[in-house]
Design a protein around this motif. Sequence first.
Motif, short mmCIF file in Angstrom:
data_model
loop_
_atom_site.label_atom_id
_atom_site.label_comp_id
_atom_site.label_asym_id
_atom_site.label_seq_id
_atom_site.Cartn_x
_atom_site.Cartn_y
_atom_site.Cartn_z
N ALA A 42 0.49 -1.02 -0.37
CA ALA A 42 0.08 0.38 0.21
C ALA A 42 0.63 1.39 -0.13
CB ALA A 42 -0.98 -0.53 1.61
N LEU A 43 1.48 1.06 0.82
CA LEU A 43 2.46 2.57 1.06
C LEU A 43 3.50 2.66 -0.43
CD1 LEU A 43 3.73 4.58 2.69
CD2 LEU A 43 5.62 2.86 3.57
N GLU A 48 -0.60 9.16 -1.59
CA GLU A 48 -1.42 10.30 -0.58
C GLU A 48 -0.73 9.14 0.26
OE1 GLU A 48 -2.92 8.43 -3.50
OE2 GLU A 48 -3.77 10.38 -4.89
N LEU A 49 -0.82 8.00 0.85
CA LEU A 49 0.03 7.53 1.95
C LEU A 49 0.73 7.53 2.19
CD1 LEU A 49 -0.70 5.44 4.51
CD2 LEU A 49 0.01 3.77 2.75
N ILE A 53 2.18 9.98 5.57
CA ILE A 53 3.49 9.96 6.61
C ILE A 53 4.87 11.10 6.46
CG2 ILE A 53 2.76 7.62 6.60
CD1 ILE A 53 5.58 6.88 5.39
N SER A 54 4.63 11.33 5.27
CA SER A 54 5.59 12.54 5.84
C SER A 54 5.43 13.92 5.42
CB SER A 54 6.75 12.06 4.39
OG SER A 54 5.91 12.31 3.32
N SER A 55 4.22 14.44 5.36
CA SER A 55 3.93 15.37 5.40
C SER A 55 3.84 16.24 6.56
CB SER A 55 2.83 15.86 4.71
OG SER A 55 2.54 17.63 4.70
N ARG A 92 5.51 10.17 14.62
CA ARG A 92 6.97 9.62 14.61
C ARG A 92 6.60 8.17 13.27
NH1 ARG A 92 9.83 11.82 17.14
NH2 ARG A 92 10.52 11.41 19.56
N LEU A 93 4.97 8.68 12.15
CA LEU A 93 4.83 7.61 10.69
C LEU A 93 5.70 7.57 9.91
CD1 LEU A 93 0.86 8.33 11.31
CD2 LEU A 93 2.62 6.52 11.59
N PHE A 94 6.53 8.82 10.05
CA PHE A 94 7.41 9.02 8.81
C PHE A 94 8.52 7.94 8.65
CE2 PHE A 94 9.25 11.00 12.49
CZ PHE A 94 10.43 10.31 12.76
N ALA A 95 8.49 7.43 9.78
CA ALA A 95 9.08 5.69 9.81
C ALA A 95 8.46 4.85 10.07
CB ALA A 95 9.73 5.48 11.36
N LEU A 96 7.54 5.28 9.82
CA LEU A 96 7.49 4.06 9.19
C LEU A 96 7.39 2.89 7.93
CD1 LEU A 96 3.86 2.17 8.85
CD2 LEU A 96 3.46 3.54 7.50
#
Length: 186
Positions: A42-43, A48-49, A53-55, A92-96
């Motif tokens: 999905a990533l 959009e996903l 996570i990064s914006s 912390r979603l940037f680290a997904l």
Amino acid sequence: MSEPASISAAIAGRYATAIFDLAQEAKGIDALSADVDALTAALAGSAELRDLISSPVYTREEQGDAIAAVAAKMGLSAPLANGLKLMATKRRLFALPQLLKGLAAAIAEAKGEMTADVTSATALSAAQAEKLAATLAKQTGKTVKLNVAVDESLIGGMIVKLGSRMIDTTVKAKLASLQNAMKEVG
């Protein structure tokens, strides 16, 4: 590794360990494995996903609500879904992406599997890939999955990366070695 990347990896590593331990306690490693594969796909497939996570434009609440909706829609297991929600509340979603890599590595370790990155000059046939995986499995004593890529610039042969080992049997490497030897002589 650059400093921000190492910080992301450290953050992701802690979350991955916690999520993996919770899934292991609940005997949900197989479900977690399927979730990691689905979320990785999905990533990779959703701009959009990746933006979510990064914006920094999205608030904690917006990120939390969105990732909860994604987790519910995908039917992710509780340890992973709750971990993602916690990551969103902590920004912390940037680290997904690193989290998913860490989880995949932990799952593979628990299952006694290893992943070998194979780059060859031409595409491997199914029989060649099977034979290579069997040979590597015999050497390591673990089940080996292959990530196969093709790089025509190698001319012939392949590069196999398995854990910390790298085996380079490419014509390109042999030509470079020969060129260096000729420079030393001449």
